[in-house]
Design a protein around this motif. Structure first.
Motif, mmCIF file in Angstrom:
data_model
loop_
_atom_site.group_PDB
_atom_site.id
_atom_site.type_symbol
_atom_site.label_atom_id
_atom_site.label_comp_id
_atom_site.label_asym_id
_atom_site.label_seq_id
_atom_site.Cartn_x
_atom_site.Cartn_y
_atom_site.Cartn_z
ATOM 1 N N LEU A 145 0.729 -1.395 0.149
ATOM 2 C CA LEU A 145 0.095 0.010 0.058
ATOM 3 C C LEU A 145 1.037 0.828 0.062
ATOM 4 C CD1 LEU A 145 -2.705 1.046 0.517
ATOM 5 C CD2 LEU A 145 -2.155 1.107 2.635
ATOM 6 N N ASP A 146 0.446 1.878 -1.294
ATOM 7 C CA ASP A 146 1.162 3.401 -1.338
ATOM 8 C C ASP A 146 0.634 4.253 -0.258
ATOM 9 O OD1 ASP A 146 3.214 5.264 -1.622
ATOM 10 O OD2 ASP A 146 3.444 5.101 -4.184
ATOM 11 N N LEU A 147 0.766 5.056 0.266
ATOM 12 C CA LEU A 147 -0.084 6.256 0.510
ATOM 13 C C LEU A 147 0.326 7.462 0.109
ATOM 14 C CD1 LEU A 147 0.717 5.941 4.391
ATOM 15 C CD2 LEU A 147 -0.819 5.193 3.654
ATOM 16 N N ALA A 148 1.591 7.227 -1.356
ATOM 17 C CA ALA A 148 1.418 8.850 -1.825
ATOM 18 C C ALA A 148 0.433 8.545 -2.916
ATOM 19 C CB ALA A 148 2.651 8.501 -2.099
ATOM 20 N N ALA A 149 0.016 7.250 -3.373
ATOM 21 C CA ALA A 149 -0.616 6.689 -4.535
ATOM 22 C C ALA A 149 -1.672 7.575 -4.590
ATOM 23 C CB ALA A 149 -0.635 5.891 -5.162
ATOM 24 N N LEU A 150 -2.630 7.687 -2.894
ATOM 25 C CA LEU A 150 -3.836 7.260 -2.466
ATOM 26 C C LEU A 150 -4.564 9.193 -3.198
ATOM 27 C CD1 LEU A 150 -3.522 5.424 0.444
ATOM 28 C CD2 LEU A 150 -4.675 4.822 -1.477
ATOM 29 N N PRO A 151 -5.648 9.507 -3.552
ATOM 30 C CA PRO A 151 -5.977 10.870 -3.696
ATOM 31 C C PRO A 151 -5.473 11.483 -2.925
ATOM 32 C CG PRO A 151 -8.020 8.842 -3.806
ATOM 33 C CD PRO A 151 -6.944 8.391 -2.831
ATOM 34 N N LYS A 152 -6.326 11.747 -1.459
ATOM 35 C CA LYS A 152 -5.334 12.459 -0.662
ATOM 36 C C LYS A 152 -4.265 12.129 0.618
ATOM 37 C CE LYS A 152 -9.795 14.848 -0.123
ATOM 38 N NZ LYS A 152 -11.412 15.242 0.548
ATOM 39 N N GLN A 153 -3.762 11.084 0.335
ATOM 40 C CA GLN A 153 -2.687 10.052 0.489
ATOM 41 C C GLN A 153 -2.555 9.145 1.916
ATOM 42 O OE1 GLN A 153 0.715 13.032 0.642
ATOM 43 N NE2 GLN A 153 0.964 13.427 -0.888
ATOM 44 N N GLY A 154 -2.244 9.241 3.167
ATOM 45 C CA GLY A 154 -2.703 9.394 4.471
ATOM 46 C C GLY A 154 -4.001 10.132 4.550
ATOM 47 N N ARG A 155 -4.078 11.519 4.635
ATOM 48 C CA ARG A 155 -5.704 11.200 4.824
ATOM 49 C C ARG A 155 -7.007 10.933 3.712
ATOM 50 N NH1 ARG A 155 -6.445 16.726 3.460
ATOM 51 N NH2 ARG A 155 -4.254 16.486 0.915
ATOM 52 N N THR A 156 -6.843 10.552 3.314
ATOM 53 C CA THR A 156 -7.678 9.699 2.417
ATOM 54 C C THR A 156 -8.834 9.002 3.438
ATOM 55 O OG1 THR A 156 -6.477 9.348 0.387
ATOM 56 C CG2 THR A 156 -8.344 8.043 0.571
ATOM 57 N N ALA A 157 -9.647 9.200 3.633
ATOM 58 C CA ALA A 157 -10.590 8.493 4.212
ATOM 59 C C ALA A 157 -11.629 6.736 3.528
ATOM 60 C CB ALA A 157 -12.473 8.914 4.225
ATOM 61 N N VAL A 158 -11.281 5.979 4.682
ATOM 62 C CA VAL A 158 -12.011 4.694 4.057
ATOM 63 C C VAL A 158 -12.526 4.640 3.114
ATOM 64 C CG1 VAL A 158 -12.732 2.147 4.835
ATOM 65 C CG2 VAL A 158 -10.089 3.348 6.216
ATOM 66 N N ARG A 159 -13.635 4.764 3.347
ATOM 67 C CA ARG A 159 -15.352 5.023 2.386
ATOM 68 C C ARG A 159 -14.710 5.805 0.705
ATOM 69 N NH1 ARG A 159 -16.434 9.998 4.703
ATOM 70 N NH2 ARG A 159 -18.070 8.934 6.089
ATOM 71 N N ASP A 160 -12.850 6.274 0.844
ATOM 72 C CA ASP A 160 -13.196 6.392 -0.477
ATOM 73 C C ASP A 160 -11.580 5.556 -1.542
ATOM 74 O OD1 ASP A 160 -14.624 8.880 -0.185
ATOM 75 O OD2 ASP A 160 -12.962 9.800 0.945
ATOM 76 N N LEU A 161 -11.660 4.556 -0.912
ATOM 77 C CA LEU A 161 -10.984 3.320 -1.300
ATOM 78 C C LEU A 161 -11.336 2.951 -1.829
ATOM 79 C CD1 LEU A 161 -8.478 2.937 2.187
ATOM 80 C CD2 LEU A 161 -8.212 4.385 0.037
ATOM 81 N N GLU A 162 -10.402 2.326 -3.393
ATOM 82 C CA GLU A 162 -11.287 1.402 -3.836
ATOM 83 C C GLU A 162 -11.446 -0.355 -3.149
ATOM 84 O OE1 GLU A 162 -12.514 1.349 -6.668
ATOM 85 O OE2 GLU A 162 -11.997 3.837 -7.460
ATOM 86 N N ARG A 163 -11.349 -0.967 -3.809
ATOM 87 C CA ARG A 163 -11.725 -2.630 -2.896
ATOM 88 C C ARG A 163 -10.304 -3.126 -2.877
ATOM 89 N NH1 ARG A 163 -13.257 -5.947 0.687
ATOM 90 N NH2 ARG A 163 -13.061 -8.636 -0.096
ATOM 91 N N LEU A 164 -9.611 -3.547 -3.372
ATOM 92 C CA LEU A 164 -8.691 -3.918 -2.949
ATOM 93 C C LEU A 164 -7.227 -3.029 -3.072
ATOM 94 C CD1 LEU A 164 -5.830 -5.838 -3.912
ATOM 95 C CD2 LEU A 164 -5.470 -4.556 -6.166
ATOM 96 N N GLU A 165 -7.355 -2.138 -2.528
ATOM 97 C CA GLU A 165 -6.814 -0.472 -2.095
ATOM 98 C C GLU A 165 -7.196 -0.893 -0.338
ATOM 99 O OE1 GLU A 165 -5.486 3.134 -4.086
ATOM 100 O OE2 GLU A 165 -7.581 3.186 -2.974
ATOM 101 N N GLU A 166 -8.950 -1.398 0.541
ATOM 102 C CA GLU A 166 -8.867 -1.406 1.469
ATOM 103 C C GLU A 166 -8.577 -2.947 1.961
ATOM 104 O OE1 GLU A 166 -13.406 -2.165 3.913
ATOM 105 O OE2 GLU A 166 -13.369 -0.749 1.654
#
Length: 333
Positions: A145-166
């Protein structure tokens, strides 16, 4: 830090009977440390209950099993200490309102608070913070899991994660505790073919790193130790295979259950179904685990899955076992 050494998992004639009949029965497994074990079958055939039983969170009613030479059900609390739950719906769900960073900080805090030695707790704050961050970084790396690749990095809410990211986040949270056994439910649920391949590559890499992995799925990949679950005349039954990737020679141990748990109608108010007996490491059947075995009945390992409801290890165990009892009673496995 050294990779955790996987736990060997063996079972013979393992079964669990709920208030409406057998949830699973006649399960046999022989998996070496560091194995990837796939519990394969359609939904409603006792897969989740078997996963929880093998990780020390649901008490079997017949047969015997061992995890890292710890006997089940006698040493359930000890098995909980060396195992961790990844995603298990209804048991270790993530809080959709929390961010990724908040989940990681909470898990690291619980790990330090309930699983560290007194000497570790007395170390300087900066040293403890650095050690916690190191655990988080290693877990994220192992989970891919690369936090930098998430929409808001570490501040990304779980509800905004894709299934594989979750899935990766749940696995990372479990790995913070460096468990010897990792239990993952619905490993291939709602994933495309490409994502499913990525998920299995993730679980295989964790197993190759030394951690034994139990994963519930609808279709197991080649090269895994497989435990198949099937519904026979509407009742749960199991066939276990201990030869990785060799379906043709898999030893069949199907047993028709006494009553179907799937699609079962709720009991009427006049005749409520009794709840399963709470999990206990005592052989007396009704007494809770003693303080000498696994710190009473407290699951002090945050790697076993928690929500923000309390923050105490006792409440984490209560939440897990309450959800496990509900699964056994309703047949949602």
């Amino acid at each position: 830090m050294d990779s955790p050494h996987g736990a060997a998992v063996t079972a013979e004639g393992l079964g669990l009977k709920g208030p409406r009949g057998w949830t699973f029965r006649s399960v046999s497994i022989d998996a070496a440390p560091g194995s990837l074990v796939a519990i394969e079958g359609p939904s409603g055939t006792g897969r989740t209950c078997l996963l929880l039983a093998l990780s020390g969170r649901m008490r079997p009613t017949e047969g015997h099993a061992e995890v890292a030479a710890l006997q089940l059900p006698r040493k359930m609390a000890a098995v909980r200490r060396i195992s961790a739950l990844g995603p298990v719906p209804g048991v270790s769900d993530l809080d959709p309102a929390l961010t990724v960073a908040e989940h990681l900080r909470e898990r690291a805090l619980l790990q330090r608070r309930f699983d560290a030695s007194l000497r570790a707790l007395l170390r300087p704050r900066a040293e403890r913070a650095a050690e916690a961050q190191g655990r988080i970084d290693r877990a994220l790396d192992a989970a891919g899991l690369d936090l930098a690749a998430l929409p808001k990095q570490g501040r990304t809410a779980v509800r905004d994660l894709e299934r594989l990211e979750e899935l990766r986040l749940s696995v990372a949270l479990a790995l913070i505790g460096r468990p010897r056994l990792l239990a993952v439910d619905d490993a291939d649920l709602k994933l495309s073919d490409a994502e499913r391949a990525e998920a299995w590559a993730l679980l295989r890499s964790i197993a190759d790193g030394g951690t034994t992995v139990l994963a519930v799925c609808s279709q197991a990949p080649e090269g895994t130790t497989v435990v198949r679950t099937t519904a026979v005349q509407g009742a749960p039954a199991f066939a276990a295979s201990v030869a990785p990737g060799d379906e043709a020679e898999a030893a069949q141990a199907d047993t028709t259950a006494e009553a179907a748990l799937t699609e079962a109608e709720p009991a009427s108010e006049a005749d409520p179904a009794p709840r399963p007996e709470p999990a206990s490491d005592s052989d007396s059947g009704g007494k809770p685990e003693s303080d000498s075995d696994a710190d009473s009945d407290t699951d002090s390992r945050p790697g076993s899955g928690s929500r923000r409801a309390s923050g105490s290890a006792t409440d984490i165990r209560t939440n897990e076992e309450g959800a496990a009892d509900a699964l056994a009673e309703t047949g949602r496995a």
